[in-house]
Design a protein around this motif. Structure first.
Motif, short mmCIF file in Angstrom:
data_model
loop_
_atom_site.label_atom_id
_atom_site.label_comp_id
_atom_site.label_asym_id
_atom_site.label_seq_id
_atom_site.Cartn_x
_atom_site.Cartn_y
_atom_site.Cartn_z
N CYS A 92 3.77 6.70 1.37
CA CYS A 92 2.93 7.55 2.24
C CYS A 92 2.23 6.67 3.28
O CYS A 92 1.99 5.49 3.02
N SER B 146 0.86 4.26 6.00
CA SER B 146 1.37 3.00 6.55
C SER B 146 2.46 2.41 5.66
O SER B 146 3.37 1.73 6.15
N SER C 193 3.31 0.93 -2.21
CA SER C 193 1.95 1.46 -2.26
C SER C 193 0.94 0.33 -2.41
O SER C 193 1.04 -0.47 -3.35
N GLN C 194 -0.03 0.28 -1.53
CA GLN C 194 -1.09 -0.71 -1.66
C GLN C 194 -1.87 -0.47 -2.95
O GLN C 194 -2.00 -1.35 -3.78
N SER C 195 -2.38 0.74 -3.09
CA SER C 195 -3.28 1.05 -4.21
C SER C 195 -2.54 1.19 -5.53
O SER C 195 -3.10 0.96 -6.60
N THR D 81 -1.49 6.31 -5.27
CA THR D 81 -1.29 7.47 -4.40
C THR D 81 -0.50 8.55 -5.16
O THR D 81 0.62 8.31 -5.63
N VAL E 15 -10.36 1.30 5.18
CA VAL E 15 -9.43 2.40 4.92
C VAL E 15 -8.11 2.17 5.67
O VAL E 15 -7.02 2.37 5.13
N ALA F 63 -9.41 8.73 3.25
CA ALA F 63 -9.73 8.01 2.03
C ALA F 63 -8.73 6.87 1.87
O ALA F 63 -7.60 6.96 2.33
C1 G6P Z 1 -4.12 6.48 2.72
C2 G6P Z 1 -4.61 5.24 3.47
C3 G6P Z 1 -3.45 4.60 4.21
C4 G6P Z 1 -2.32 4.29 3.26
C5 G6P Z 1 -1.87 5.53 2.49
C6 G6P Z 1 -0.94 5.17 1.36
O1 G6P Z 1 -3.78 7.48 3.63
O2 G6P Z 1 -5.63 5.59 4.36
O3 G6P Z 1 -3.90 3.40 4.83
O4 G6P Z 1 -1.25 3.76 3.98
O5 G6P Z 1 -3.00 6.17 1.90
O6 G6P Z 1 -1.66 4.44 0.41
P1 G6P Z 1 -1.02 3.43 -0.61
O7 G6P Z 1 -2.19 2.94 -1.43
O8 G6P Z 1 -0.05 4.22 -1.43
O9 G6P Z 1 -0.37 2.34 0.16
#
Ligand code: G6P
Length: 608
Positions: free
Chosen positions: A300, A302, A347-349, A352, A398, A602
């Motif tokens: 999702c 970026s 995914s960074q986090s 998601t 963010v 978020a």
């Molecule tokens: C949110 C953040 C974005 C990020 C996206 C996917 O919309 O604001 O910067 O790219 O989530 O998040 P992830 O943690 O799965 O990379």
């Protein structure tokens, strides 16, 4: 999205809870609250809006007392942002207080049932149902009651619970939503995310699904829902506090842009040994790899844009068809995926919701999943088949920058690794890619050194109403990210377009002074992009063109130019994204926007 923090010890809890919540602000929220056990009474202070409101209400935590407490930042899902819907939520007679991240899917049925039994609700939230259920079923043992309540809940949750009757205890539970337990000296903590407790400890337990932690001042017991004790290993967090603080920069976003050379260097260095890519994390044999007829990329925001770059990179280097898919679309369209499809999730986090569910959908259909994740131990990292970590460190702003860049670096590493396994990349080409990959951090530093030029361009152009980013091939993939960066933090309407597609519609929107940011780094297509630049210029556009330094002739076709060092085609986005991030940053700064926490967004999107 929502954030949880909790404290049990001998100090006053409120100041720590407030500072912990401050460190979770980056996740995005619209109200906040804390609850402390003050001599046997549960005292709650909560407020709509930013933490400054809660700080004012509690006089910086000095007018609310107690050494056991829980706190929360809420991003509204069920019920508008308001004081009453903010967490913590109390049960009817104020005996129990709950903070919750996640969503209780069957809360309406549960609420109706409790109302029919005479329970009075105060809020519109799904969370209040948990507090009320605990009181409804309570017969003297809090842990037994919570286990019973869990059996009634459908959905996802990370919970922190305190009770009037058990004043020396916090109970924490996790299912799907992340929760960690911090280990201190004569005090212990809970948090939804590491930065909240980094000022106190780096020693943590990560709760797994359906684990229940019972925290006292000097002990932590973790059990399952059958009350069997679980032996957990203490993990030491590598991130240090500096990494989660601004360190003199005005904004996290700027700091994180500046950290990109280091983040990429670390991510690349971890995986190159003696001039060869080593990705032991991927447990695929050459035979398995050869059996795939498609690569499927799910993400999702970026991270999805990284997937679009990856499509160009993998198709060129591996000669396998690649589909980059928005996770939220993939999930619901009966996708054609099976054991002949390799899935890559980005995914960074690692939390998601759509990405996680899309990953599970791919797995259900027999696909092997490799995840590229930044947060260690996150759900996607745990549930994928193989995981490669980006070593970006904590990303707080963010709008992602260094996570995007390290994700790209992992894509190049994978291309080389797979290319070697499949025999689609020749030796000389491979060696050249390695050289270029290792040179990326220095080239990015070079771009960062000339950031005044971007600041100057931003000062000329920050009043633009509409902006169009155009590019071809890998420049198109990059334009998606450049456009998103600008709109998410500066609130300027912007769109990304494949340059060749302009004349099929978008060109009708070009008028005198419309800003067009043309990306023309891809050497083979420069002439084509120049034609598209001419097309918009003759219709009045102001063109800012980004190209490689050996194409100075671009100065003759665009009103403004930004040059970046040369690298191999597939790695160009890693260099070209940096001026675009800086441009978005300076434009947002000149417009006085809340750069690190843009409105309505978020960091970690844990709802669908
Ligand atoms: C949110 C953040 C974005 C990020 C996206 C996917 O919309 O604001 O910067 O790219 O989530 O998040 P992830 O943690 O799965 O990379």
């Amino acid at each position: 999205m929502c954030g949880i923090v909790g404290y049990i010890g001998y100090e006053q809890a409120a100041p720590f809870l407030l500072s912990g919540l401050e460190r979770l602000e980056y996740r995005g929220y619209d109200s906040a609250g804390i609850c402390l056990n003050d001599g046997g009474e549960l005292v709650v202070k909560k407020s709509k809006g930013k933490l400054v409101e809660l700080k004012a209400l509690t006089q910086n935590g000095t007018n609310i007392h107690g050494t056991v407490g829980i706190g929360h930042t809420r991003w509204a899902t069920h019920g508008e942002p308001s004081d009453v819907n903010a967490h913590p939520h109390l049960s009817d007679s104020c005996r129990f207080a709950v903070v919750h991240n996640g969503i209780i899917e069957n809360y309406l049925q549960l609420k109706e049932y409790l109302i029919s039994k005479g329970v009075k609700f105060r809020s519109q939230t799904d969370t209040e149902v948990i507090a009320q259920l605990i009181e409804y079923y309570y017969q003297g043992d809090l842990v037994d009651t919570i286990i019973k309540v869990l059996s009634k809940l459908d959905g996802s949750y990370a919970l922190g619970v305190i009770s009037k009757d058990a004043p020396d205890e916090i109970i924490a539970v996790r299912k799907e939503s992340p929760l960690i337990i911090g280990l201190g000296e004569n005090e212990n903590y809970i948090a939804s995310d590491v930065p909240a407790i980094l000022s106190k400890t780096r020693r943590i337990y990560r709760l797994q699904n359906n684990e229940i932690a019972i925290l006292k001042r000097d002990s932590i017991k973790i059990i399952n829902t059958d009350k069997e004790e679980i032996a957990k290993t203490v993990e030491t967090v590598e991130w240090d506090l500096d990494a989660a603080e601004k360190g003199g920069y005005e904004h996290f976003m700027f700091k994180e842009i500046m950290e990109q050379p280091k983040a990429i260097r670390q991510t690349v260095a971890r995986h190159i040994k003696n001039g060869r890519v080593v990705l032991d994390e991927i447990r695929l044999t050459p035979e398995q790899l050869k059996s795939y007829n498609k690569i499927n990329i799910l993400a999702c925001g970026s991270a999805y844009h990284v997937g679009v770059v990856a499509k160009y990179v993998f198709e060129k280097t591996l000669r396998i068809p690649v589909e980059a898919d928005l996770a939220s679309e993939f999930r619901y369209r009966d996708p054609i995926v099976d054991d002949k499809t390799l899935t890559i999730v980005i995914s960074q986090s690692g939390e998601t919701a759509d990405t996680k569910e899309a990953m599970k959908e791919a797995q259900r259909r027999g696909s092997h999943v490799i995840a590229i994740v930044n947060v260690v131990g996150s759900a996607i990292a745990e549930e994928s088949d193989d995981v490669i970590y980006t070593l970006a460190g904590p990303e707080i702003a963010v709008a992602t920058t260094k996570a995007y860049s390290t994700q790209l670096a992992v894509i190049y590493l994978m291309a080389l690794h797979f290319g070697e396994m499949l025999g689609t990349i020749g030796k000389a080409e491979y060696d050249n890619y390695i050289t270029e990959l290792e040179a990326l951090p220095d080239k990015i530093s070079q771009i960062l050194e000339s950031e005044e030029k971007i600041q100057y361009l931003a000062s000329k152009l920050f009043n633009s109403r509409d902006v169009f980013f155009i590019g071809r091939n890998i420049d198109y993939a990059l334009s998606l990210e450049g456009s998103l960066k600008l709109k998410e933090i500066s609130y300027i309407h912007s769109e990304a377009y494949a340059a060749g597609e302009l004349k099929h519609g978008t060109i009708s929107l070009i008028e005198d002074g419309t800003l067009v940011i043309a990306l023309a780094t891809h050497e083979a297509l420069i002439a084509k992009t120049v034609s598209n630049i001419e097309e918009v210029r003759t219709r009045g556009a102001y063109v800012l063109c980004l190209a490689c330094e050996d194409h100075q002739e671009i100065k003759n076709v665009a009103q403004s130019t930004i040059f970046i060092p040369k690298t191999c085609d597939m790695m160009l986005p890693s260099l070209a994204v940096v001026p675009l991030q800086l441009f978005a940053y300076y434009v947002a700064s000149l417009k006085g926007c809340d750069i690190d926490k843009p409105r309505n967004l978020a960091k970690s999107v844990t709802v669908e």
